[in-house]
Design an enzyme around this catalytic site. Structure first.
Site, PDB file in Angstrom:
ATOM      1  CG  ASP A   1      -1.985   1.059   1.252  1.00 34.92           C
ATOM      2  OD1 ASP A   1      -2.983   0.996   0.506  1.00 34.92           O
ATOM      3  OD2 ASP A   1      -1.792   1.998   2.034  1.00 34.92           O
TER       4      ASP A   1
ATOM      5  CE1 TYR B   1      -7.532   5.769  -0.537  1.00 36.18           C
ATOM      6  CE2 TYR B   1      -8.629   5.226  -2.589  1.00 36.18           C
ATOM      7  CZ  TYR B   1      -7.527   5.140  -1.767  1.00 36.18           C
ATOM      8  OH  TYR B   1      -6.435   4.418  -2.157  1.00 36.18           O
TER       9      TYR B   1
ATOM     10  CE1 TYR C   1      -4.184   7.453   0.096  1.00 39.16           C
ATOM     11  CE2 TYR C   1      -3.897   7.729   2.464  1.00 39.16           C
ATOM     12  CZ  TYR C   1      -4.105   6.913   1.370  1.00 39.16           C
ATOM     13  OH  TYR C   1      -4.230   5.553   1.540  1.00 39.16           O
TER      14      TYR C   1
ATOM     15  CG  HIS D   1      -5.591  -3.116  -0.165  1.00 40.50           C
ATOM     16  ND1 HIS D   1      -4.803  -2.740  -1.236  1.00 40.50           N
ATOM     17  CD2 HIS D   1      -5.217  -2.307   0.873  1.00 40.50           C
ATOM     18  CE1 HIS D   1      -4.001  -1.748  -0.862  1.00 40.50           C
ATOM     19  NE2 HIS D   1      -4.222  -1.471   0.410  1.00 40.50           N
TER      20      HIS D   1
END
Length: 319
Positions: free
Chosen positions: A103, A152, A233, A298
Site C-alpha cells: 500500500d 477517497y 495523501y 487488498h
C-alpha cells in the site's frame, strides 16, 4: 504470539517505534494506511524463524512514532529519509537490505529504490505498482478527472474534514471498514455518508482479522488520530513537484510484485494494462515475477500470511 521486540530509534529528530525479531540479513517491512508495524506480525515471526532479521517501523504519523504537525512533513523525501536513518542506526554493518512494502509502504519502497538503490538488495512489493511520474499533470487533477471529487484520495485533501467524519463514525468502525474492503472498484466516500453503510450496521470480520487485532489498531489510532496517515495523501501533488528530477528514471533493483485480484489498488484504471502490456517491465527492468493471488483482497499479508511469507522467503533466498 511469539515475542517480538520493540524499541524507539531517533531518526532525523523523530522518535520512531520499531518492532524487530531475528538475526541475519535485515528485511525492512514498510506498512501502509491505515496500518502499523502490526500488519507484518505474521511475516516478522515467519522470516525471523528462517534466518532473517525482520525490522518493521511505525512510519512517521502512525502508531508510537512521532507525528509532525505540518502537512508538508510527510513527503516521500521525509519518509525515505527516516528509513535511511533507521537502517544506519539498526544495521550499520549491512550496506544493502531486503525491503518489503504494501500500500503506501509499497509507494515509499518504490521511492526508496528510486532515490537510494545502493541500499536495497531486492524488493517484494505488494498492491501498488510503480507509478512513473507523468510530467504533463498533477496526480490529483487526473484522479478527480477519472473518479470524481468523492474518490477517497480526493476526499482526504481538505485538512480536518475527513478526520471529523471519521470521528463521528468511531475509530474502530473506520478501521473495520478499511481493513475488510473486498470491493475491487474505486473507494468512494461521499460527504457525510461514511462508507455507505447504515449507522451502527454490524461489520462482520473475516477469519483472518480478529476483534483483538482491531482493538490493537484502534488503541493506536485513538491516540494519534488519522491525520498523520492522511497527510501522506495530502502530499501527493507536492511529491509530484519534488520528484521532477526523476522523470523517466527506472527502478534498478530486483523486484517481485504481488497483488490480490480483488485488491482495489490492482484494479485501478490502467494498472492491469501497465502490468501486462510491458510498461511495468520497461520502468522496472529487474522485475522478475508478478504474482496475482485469486480471490484475495487488498490486505493480503494478513489474509494469506503463510503464502506471502513463503513468497518473500523464496525470492530473497536467490540473493
Amino acid at each position: 504470539m511469539e515475542s517480538i521486540e520493540h524499541r524507539t530509534v531517533n531518526v532525523n529528530g523523530i522518535n520512531m517505534h520499531i518492532a524487530e525479531k531475528g538475526q541475519g540479513p535485515v528485511i525492512l517491512f514498510i506498512h501502509g494506511f491505515p496500518e502499523l508495524w502490526y500488519s507484518w506480525r505474521h511475516q516478522i515471526i515467519a522470516l525471523a524463524s528462517q534466518g532473517y532479521r525482520a525490522v518493521a517501523p511505525d512510519l512517521r504519523g502512525f502508531g508510537d512514532t512521532d507525528a509532525p504537525p505540518s502537512i508538508t512533513s510527510y513527503t516521500c523525501f521525509h519518509v525515505v529519509g527516516d528509513l535511511i536513518a533507521l537502517l544506519d542506526a539498526v544495521a550499520p554493518d549491512q550496506d544493502k537490505v531486503f525491503v518489503v512494502g504494501h500500500d503506501w509502504g509499497a509507494r515509499i519502497a518504490w521511492y526508496l529504490c528510486l532515490f537510494r538503490p545502493d541500499r536495497v538488495k531486492a524488493l517484494v512489493n505488494m498492491s501498488v505498482v510503480f507509478e512513473p511520474r507523468n510530467p504533463k499533470g498533477k496526480p490529483l487533477d487526473s484522479l478527480r478527472a477519472i473518479y470524481g471529487n468523492d474518490y477517497y484520495k480526493c476526499r482526504f485533501q481538505e485538512p480536518g474534514e475527513i478526520e471529523a467524519e471519521f470521528a463521528q463514525l468511531g475509530t474502530a468502525t473506520v478501521l473495520k471498514e478499511f481493513l475488510t474492503i473486498r470491493n475491487p472498484g474505486p473507494l468512494i466516500l461521499p460527504k457525510g455518508k461514511g462508507f455507505g453503510h447504515p449507522p451502527g450496521a454490524p461489520i462482520v470480520l473475516p477469519s483472518w482479522l480478529s476483534e483483538e487485532d482491531i482493538n490493537y489498531y484502534a488503541s493506536k489510532f485513538e491516540k494519534t488520530g488519522f491525520t498523520g496517515g492522511v497527510n501522506y495523501y495530502r502530499d501527493l501533488d507536492l511529491n509530484w513537484e519534488l520528484t521532477a528530477p526523476w522523470t523517466g528514471a527506472q527502478i534498478k533493483v530486483p523486484v517481485k510484485f504481488i497483488a490480490g485480484d480483488l485488491d482495489l489498488s490492482f484494479n485501478t484504471v490502467g494498472t492491469k494494462d501497465y502490468i501486462h502490456k510491458g510498461g511495468f517491465k520497461r520502468d522496472v527492468p529487474l522485475l522478475e515475477e508478478v504474482i496475482v493471488l485469486e480471490n484475495v483482497g487488498h490486505f493480503l499479508q494478513s489474509e494469506k500470511p503463510d503464502v506471502i511469507s513463503k513468497h518473500i522467503y523464496d525470492f530473497f533466498q536467490k540473493f
